[in-house]
Design an enzyme around this catalytic site. Sequence first.
Site, PDB file in Angstrom:
ATOM      1  CG  ASP A   3      -1.750   1.197   1.404  1.00  0.00           C
ATOM      2  OD1 ASP A   3      -1.550   2.173   0.647  1.00  0.00           O
ATOM      3  OD2 ASP A   3      -2.625   1.184   2.293  1.00  0.00           O
ATOM      4  CB  VAL A   4       1.976   3.568  -2.712  1.00  0.00           C
ATOM      5  CG1 VAL A   4       2.487   2.514  -3.672  1.00  0.00           C
ATOM      6  CG2 VAL A   4       0.628   4.135  -3.165  1.00  0.00           C
ATOM      7  CB  SER A  16      -6.174  13.822 -13.289  1.00  0.00           C
ATOM      8  OG  SER A  16      -7.461  14.050 -13.800  1.00  0.00           O
ATOM      9  CE1 TYR A  19      -7.993  10.824  -9.118  1.00  0.00           C
ATOM     10  CE2 TYR A  19      -8.750  12.548 -10.613  1.00  0.00           C
ATOM     11  CZ  TYR A  19      -8.080  11.358 -10.403  1.00  0.00           C
ATOM     12  OH  TYR A  19      -7.501  10.704 -11.464  1.00  0.00           O
ATOM     13  CE  LYS A  53      -4.517  11.458  -9.640  1.00  0.00           C
ATOM     14  NZ  LYS A  53      -3.434  10.471  -9.836  1.00  0.00           N
ATOM     15  CB  ILE A 103      -8.075   6.793 -19.395  1.00  0.00           C
ATOM     16  CG1 ILE A 103      -7.191   8.048 -19.612  1.00  0.00           C
ATOM     17  CG2 ILE A 103      -7.447   5.558 -20.036  1.00  0.00           C
ATOM     18  CD1 ILE A 103      -6.964   8.480 -21.033  1.00  0.00           C
TER      19      ILE A 103
HETATM   20  P1  NAP Z   1      -7.738   1.794 -11.788  1.00  0.00           P
HETATM   21  O1  NAP Z   1      -8.086   1.039 -13.017  1.00  0.00           O
HETATM   22  O2  NAP Z   1      -8.761   2.017 -10.748  1.00  0.00           O
HETATM   23  O3  NAP Z   1      -6.417   1.139 -11.144  1.00  0.00           O
HETATM   24  C1  NAP Z   1      -5.860   1.701  -9.998  1.00  0.00           C
HETATM   25  C2  NAP Z   1      -4.592   0.980  -9.648  1.00  0.00           C
HETATM   26  O4  NAP Z   1      -4.036   1.601  -8.471  1.00  0.00           O
HETATM   27  C3  NAP Z   1      -4.804  -0.481  -9.308  1.00  0.00           C
HETATM   28  O5  NAP Z   1      -3.749  -1.244  -9.801  1.00  0.00           O
HETATM   29  C4  NAP Z   1      -4.798  -0.474  -7.779  1.00  0.00           C
HETATM   30  O6  NAP Z   1      -4.336  -1.690  -7.188  1.00  0.00           O
HETATM   31  C5  NAP Z   1      -3.780   0.591  -7.502  1.00  0.00           C
HETATM   32  N1  NAP Z   1      -3.894   1.106  -6.158  1.00  0.00           N
HETATM   33  C6  NAP Z   1      -4.944   1.727  -5.566  1.00  0.00           C
HETATM   34  N2  NAP Z   1      -4.665   2.029  -4.284  1.00  0.00           N
HETATM   35  C7  NAP Z   1      -3.399   1.590  -4.064  1.00  0.00           C
HETATM   36  C8  NAP Z   1      -2.529   1.615  -2.940  1.00  0.00           C
HETATM   37  N3  NAP Z   1      -2.913   2.158  -1.770  1.00  0.00           N
HETATM   38  N4  NAP Z   1      -1.297   1.073  -3.062  1.00  0.00           N
HETATM   39  C9  NAP Z   1      -0.893   0.512  -4.230  1.00  0.00           C
HETATM   40  N5  NAP Z   1      -1.676   0.454  -5.322  1.00  0.00           N
HETATM   41  C10 NAP Z   1      -2.912   0.987  -5.238  1.00  0.00           C
HETATM   42  O7  NAP Z   1      -7.229   3.282 -12.164  1.00  0.00           O
HETATM   43  P2  NAP Z   1      -6.666   3.894 -13.540  1.00  0.00           P
HETATM   44  O8  NAP Z   1      -7.803   4.524 -14.228  1.00  0.00           O
HETATM   45  O9  NAP Z   1      -5.816   2.902 -14.249  1.00  0.00           O
HETATM   46  O10 NAP Z   1      -5.784   5.077 -12.947  1.00  0.00           O
HETATM   47  C11 NAP Z   1      -4.376   4.995 -12.816  1.00  0.00           C
HETATM   48  C12 NAP Z   1      -3.844   6.373 -12.481  1.00  0.00           C
HETATM   49  O11 NAP Z   1      -4.209   7.291 -13.528  1.00  0.00           O
HETATM   50  C13 NAP Z   1      -4.433   6.968 -11.195  1.00  0.00           C
HETATM   51  O12 NAP Z   1      -3.447   7.705 -10.523  1.00  0.00           O
HETATM   52  C14 NAP Z   1      -5.514   7.890 -11.708  1.00  0.00           C
HETATM   53  O13 NAP Z   1      -5.808   8.916 -10.806  1.00  0.00           O
HETATM   54  C15 NAP Z   1      -4.885   8.404 -12.981  1.00  0.00           C
HETATM   55  N6  NAP Z   1      -5.855   8.918 -13.937  1.00  0.00           N
HETATM   56  C16 NAP Z   1      -6.830   8.132 -14.456  1.00  0.00           C
HETATM   57  C17 NAP Z   1      -7.745   8.665 -15.353  1.00  0.00           C
HETATM   58  C18 NAP Z   1      -8.856   7.857 -15.960  1.00  0.00           C
HETATM   59  O14 NAP Z   1      -9.701   8.457 -16.666  1.00  0.00           O
HETATM   60  N7  NAP Z   1      -8.930   6.551 -15.764  1.00  0.00           N
HETATM   61  C19 NAP Z   1      -7.656  10.014 -15.712  1.00  0.00           C
HETATM   62  C20 NAP Z   1      -6.645  10.788 -15.158  1.00  0.00           C
HETATM   63  C21 NAP Z   1      -5.748  10.240 -14.286  1.00  0.00           C
HETATM   64  P3  NAP Z   1      -5.387  -2.829  -6.662  1.00  0.00           P
HETATM   65  O15 NAP Z   1      -6.076  -3.269  -7.912  1.00  0.00           O
HETATM   66  O16 NAP Z   1      -4.556  -3.857  -6.044  1.00  0.00           O
HETATM   67  O17 NAP Z   1      -6.314  -2.142  -5.721  1.00  0.00           O
END
Ligand code: NAP
Length: 247
Positions: free
Chosen positions: A63-64, A142, A155, A159, A188
């Site tokens: 857990d980071v 983001s 959030y 960010k 995304i």
């Molecule tokens: P996601 O599909 O919900 O995946 C999140 C990932 O983060 C999972 O691998 C999860 O691991 C991990 N995680 C969550 N809490 C954690 C913790 N405490 N310690 C270690 N790992 C943890 O999200 P995503 O959409 O791929 O997003 C990835 C990044 O991009 C995030 O920082 C998000 O804010 C950013 N982002 C996403 C979008 C979008 O539209 N999707 C847009 C802008 C920015 P577990 O599966 O083990 O829980």
Amino acid sequence: MLLRNKVAVITGSSRGIGAATAVKLAEHGSNIVINYNNDIDGAKETAEKIRKLGQKTLIVQADVSDPDQAKKLIKKSVSEFNKIDILINNAGITKDGLLLRMKEKDFNAVIDINLKGTFNCTKNVIRYMMKQNGGKIVNLSSVVGLMGNPGQANYAASKAGIIGFSKSIAKEVSKRGININVVAPGYIQTDMTEELAQKVKDKMLENIPLNRFGQPEDVANVILFLVSPLANYVNGQVINIDGGMLM
Ligand code: NAP
């Protein structure tokens, strides 16, 4: 092969953008440390894809947001591979709600994982990169951190904080050959955005000039560029990956 024999630690690479980035970097020759918090099956799936590409991989549960666990993640990575060339601070969560209803614990959880998690991992990795006189770090912000969004004060704060954090660290350590950049994705398609109501998704699409949602690979491609030698003179920047949503 832009990343032959490199070692990349990617937080939150069990699914979504982190998993796509892990596979993309492995396609270009990097060995990968996969980190997850809960989703062990997702982490194993990512690892299998990387092994099939002929690269080495290590899975570390951590857990980071917990400084000790972040330290363990980086220590295990170094003891397995003897170095870390690349860190992608990708782990992130949302806990949305309008300010008047937002609970303090939901504000704290988002800041702790998104922003403090980035601090925890960067702090632990930077000493190795300074000793190596080189490294590449990409932090996930983001568009919400740049423009705000109703219901996402926690959030957006996390960010936006990542951008200020990254630029400050770039000014501290870049003399040691370390590049730090930020990507700011728009919408995304991952588990994170899947939970949004259809009418919110429809409204978002209206604001994307390219008229489609982004895919995890769209983000992975830009991260690949930023951690490759092609971007050796790109430093302290925020790159939007949003189909033109914010311009
Ligand atoms: P996601 O599909 O919900 O995946 C999140 C990932 O983060 C999972 O691998 C999860 O691991 C991990 N995680 C969550 N809490 C954690 C913790 N405490 N310690 C270690 N790992 C943890 O999200 P995503 O959409 O791929 O997003 C990835 C990044 O991009 C995030 O920082 C998000 O804010 C950013 N982002 C996403 C979008 C979008 O539209 N999707 C847009 C802008 C920015 P577990 O599966 O083990 O829980």
